[in-house]
Design a protein around this motif. Sequence first.
Motif, mmCIF file in Angstrom:
data_model
loop_
_atom_site.group_PDB
_atom_site.id
_atom_site.type_symbol
_atom_site.label_atom_id
_atom_site.label_comp_id
_atom_site.label_asym_id
_atom_site.label_seq_id
_atom_site.Cartn_x
_atom_site.Cartn_y
_atom_site.Cartn_z
ATOM 1 N N UNK A 1 -5.096 3.820 93.071
ATOM 2 C CA UNK A 1 -4.353 4.123 92.321
ATOM 3 C C UNK A 1 -3.263 5.304 93.038
ATOM 4 N N UNK A 2 -3.129 5.077 94.279
ATOM 5 C CA UNK A 2 -2.441 6.426 95.198
ATOM 6 C C UNK A 2 -1.296 6.776 94.899
ATOM 7 N N UNK A 3 -0.385 5.843 94.418
ATOM 8 C CA UNK A 3 1.108 6.246 94.089
ATOM 9 C C UNK A 3 1.075 7.150 92.756
ATOM 10 N N UNK A 4 0.123 6.536 91.748
ATOM 11 C CA UNK A 4 0.094 7.197 90.510
ATOM 12 C C UNK A 4 -0.456 8.424 90.612
ATOM 13 N N UNK A 5 -1.391 8.741 91.465
ATOM 14 C CA UNK A 5 -2.160 10.051 91.519
ATOM 15 C C UNK A 5 -1.138 11.090 92.275
ATOM 16 N N UNK A 6 -0.512 10.532 93.218
ATOM 17 C CA UNK A 6 0.447 11.478 93.972
ATOM 18 C C UNK A 6 1.546 11.974 93.397
ATOM 19 N N UNK A 7 2.257 11.190 92.314
ATOM 20 C CA UNK A 7 3.360 11.505 91.629
ATOM 21 C C UNK A 7 2.965 12.588 90.569
ATOM 22 N N UNK A 8 1.681 12.020 89.875
ATOM 23 C CA UNK A 8 1.169 12.725 88.782
ATOM 24 C C UNK A 8 0.730 14.350 89.325
ATOM 25 N N UNK A 9 -0.013 14.286 90.496
ATOM 26 C CA UNK A 9 -0.741 15.620 90.809
ATOM 27 C C UNK A 9 0.708 16.418 91.471
ATOM 28 N N UNK A 10 1.536 15.935 92.052
ATOM 29 C CA UNK A 10 2.653 16.745 92.726
ATOM 30 C C UNK A 10 3.665 17.013 91.342
ATOM 31 N N UNK A 11 3.884 16.414 90.519
ATOM 32 C CA UNK A 11 4.491 16.790 89.181
ATOM 33 C C UNK A 11 3.893 17.891 88.606
ATOM 34 N N UNK A 12 2.434 18.015 88.428
ATOM 35 C CA UNK A 12 1.779 18.968 87.661
ATOM 36 C C UNK A 12 1.902 20.236 88.537
ATOM 37 N N UNK A 13 1.792 20.057 89.948
ATOM 38 C CA UNK A 13 1.798 21.393 90.679
ATOM 39 C C UNK A 13 3.081 22.073 90.844
ATOM 40 N N UNK A 14 4.252 21.150 90.655
ATOM 41 C CA UNK A 14 5.515 21.733 90.566
ATOM 42 C C UNK A 14 5.809 22.359 89.360
ATOM 43 N N UNK A 15 5.461 21.671 88.395
ATOM 44 C CA UNK A 15 5.459 22.339 86.845
ATOM 45 C C UNK A 15 4.666 23.860 86.659
ATOM 46 N N UNK A 16 3.362 23.785 87.385
ATOM 47 C CA UNK A 16 2.573 24.921 87.044
ATOM 48 C C UNK A 16 3.238 26.038 87.860
ATOM 49 N N UNK A 17 3.770 25.703 89.163
ATOM 50 C CA UNK A 17 4.200 26.706 89.966
ATOM 51 C C UNK A 17 5.604 27.221 89.505
ATOM 52 N N UNK A 18 6.299 26.306 88.911
ATOM 53 C CA UNK A 18 7.497 26.790 88.213
ATOM 54 C C UNK A 18 7.203 27.828 87.040
ATOM 55 N N UNK A 19 6.221 27.599 86.321
ATOM 56 C CA UNK A 19 5.958 28.669 85.320
ATOM 57 C C UNK A 19 5.457 29.754 86.013
ATOM 58 N N UNK A 20 4.614 29.866 86.787
ATOM 59 C CA UNK A 20 4.097 31.085 87.424
ATOM 60 C C UNK A 20 5.112 31.909 87.977
ATOM 61 N N UNK A 21 6.068 31.429 88.909
ATOM 62 C CA UNK A 21 7.096 32.056 89.584
ATOM 63 C C UNK A 21 8.047 32.489 88.395
ATOM 64 N N UNK A 22 8.332 31.943 87.537
ATOM 65 C CA UNK A 22 9.177 32.099 86.363
ATOM 66 C C UNK A 22 8.777 33.648 85.638
ATOM 67 N N UNK A 23 7.507 33.584 85.479
ATOM 68 C CA UNK A 23 6.663 34.645 84.914
ATOM 69 C C UNK A 23 6.876 35.800 85.669
ATOM 70 N N UNK A 24 6.562 35.751 87.130
ATOM 71 C CA UNK A 24 6.781 36.822 87.813
ATOM 72 C C UNK A 24 8.174 37.231 88.053
ATOM 73 N N UNK A 25 9.358 36.264 88.122
ATOM 74 C CA UNK A 25 10.657 36.796 88.477
ATOM 75 C C UNK A 25 11.480 37.129 87.302
ATOM 76 N N UNK A 26 11.123 36.811 85.984
ATOM 77 C CA UNK A 26 12.046 37.178 84.777
ATOM 78 C C UNK A 26 11.910 38.670 84.665
ATOM 79 N N UNK A 27 13.157 39.232 84.545
ATOM 80 C CA UNK A 27 13.316 40.681 84.249
ATOM 81 C C UNK A 27 13.466 41.388 85.758
ATOM 82 N N UNK A 28 13.369 40.726 86.789
ATOM 83 C CA UNK A 28 13.178 41.413 88.056
ATOM 84 C C UNK A 28 14.498 41.806 88.644
#
Length: 247
Positions: free
Chosen positions: A114-141
């Motif tokens: 299940x290489x393709x499924x894992x790659x797409x899912x894990x990458x999408x999850x990482x992008x989503x989480x990093x987006x949340x984290x950087x938005x929390x850091x950058x809002x109001x700055x």
Amino acid sequence: MYGKRVAQWERAVEWPLMAAACLFLAAYAVQILARPDGVVAAIAEAVLWATWGGFLVDYIVRLMLTEHRWRWFYRHLLDLAIVVLPLLRPLRLMRFLTIIALIQRNAGSMLRGRVVVYTVGATAMTIFLAGLAVLDAEQGSGGQISNFGDAVWWAFVTITTVGYGDFVPVTPTGRVVAAGLMVGGIALIGVVTATLASWIVERVSLETDRSAAATEAQVAALHEVVSDLRIEIRELRESLGSRRSVE
């Protein structure tokens, strides 16, 4: 024995930890995107701390079950960071490492076929989480990243190492998140590549073993046919010799 006990524990808590990680992700997203107040904010914070407690218990149990604890300790520094970082207020945005670590821990067992499924899912999850984290850091700055769409785009170009430079984190914590995303992206690609290579080698090995087994079976069958022919030729010679002696 110790390794077997650790493996048994990890198998037993694999799905509960994944469920806790999903709750963690939901509460974290609510905190960042909705900015709730009152009861909702308290519930989200309680969920975060409860799931963190589960990760703490998992870390302690695995450390106690292993035989070479110091070796296990310095080989699992990311797991230690998951336990320690939530206690450090300035670095709480790095909690997205929790999900990344769980993904990488289960990569070997999840990825077979299940290489393709894992790659797409894990990458999408990482992008989503990093987006949340950087938005929390950058809002109001006063920086360029002011909404979730910009944050996700920044995370996408960062994890792919494209780095257009149209959005750049300006806060120290945002840059820490960026560094974590770069390292996590490289590690994710490495895990996928290594496991894919292992899977290909395993498939080639299986095909080779099957071919060798088939060849051995064919040789054995041919040997049996030759043996039967030898017996028939010997019997035919004996029969011809008997007829000549009679004549």
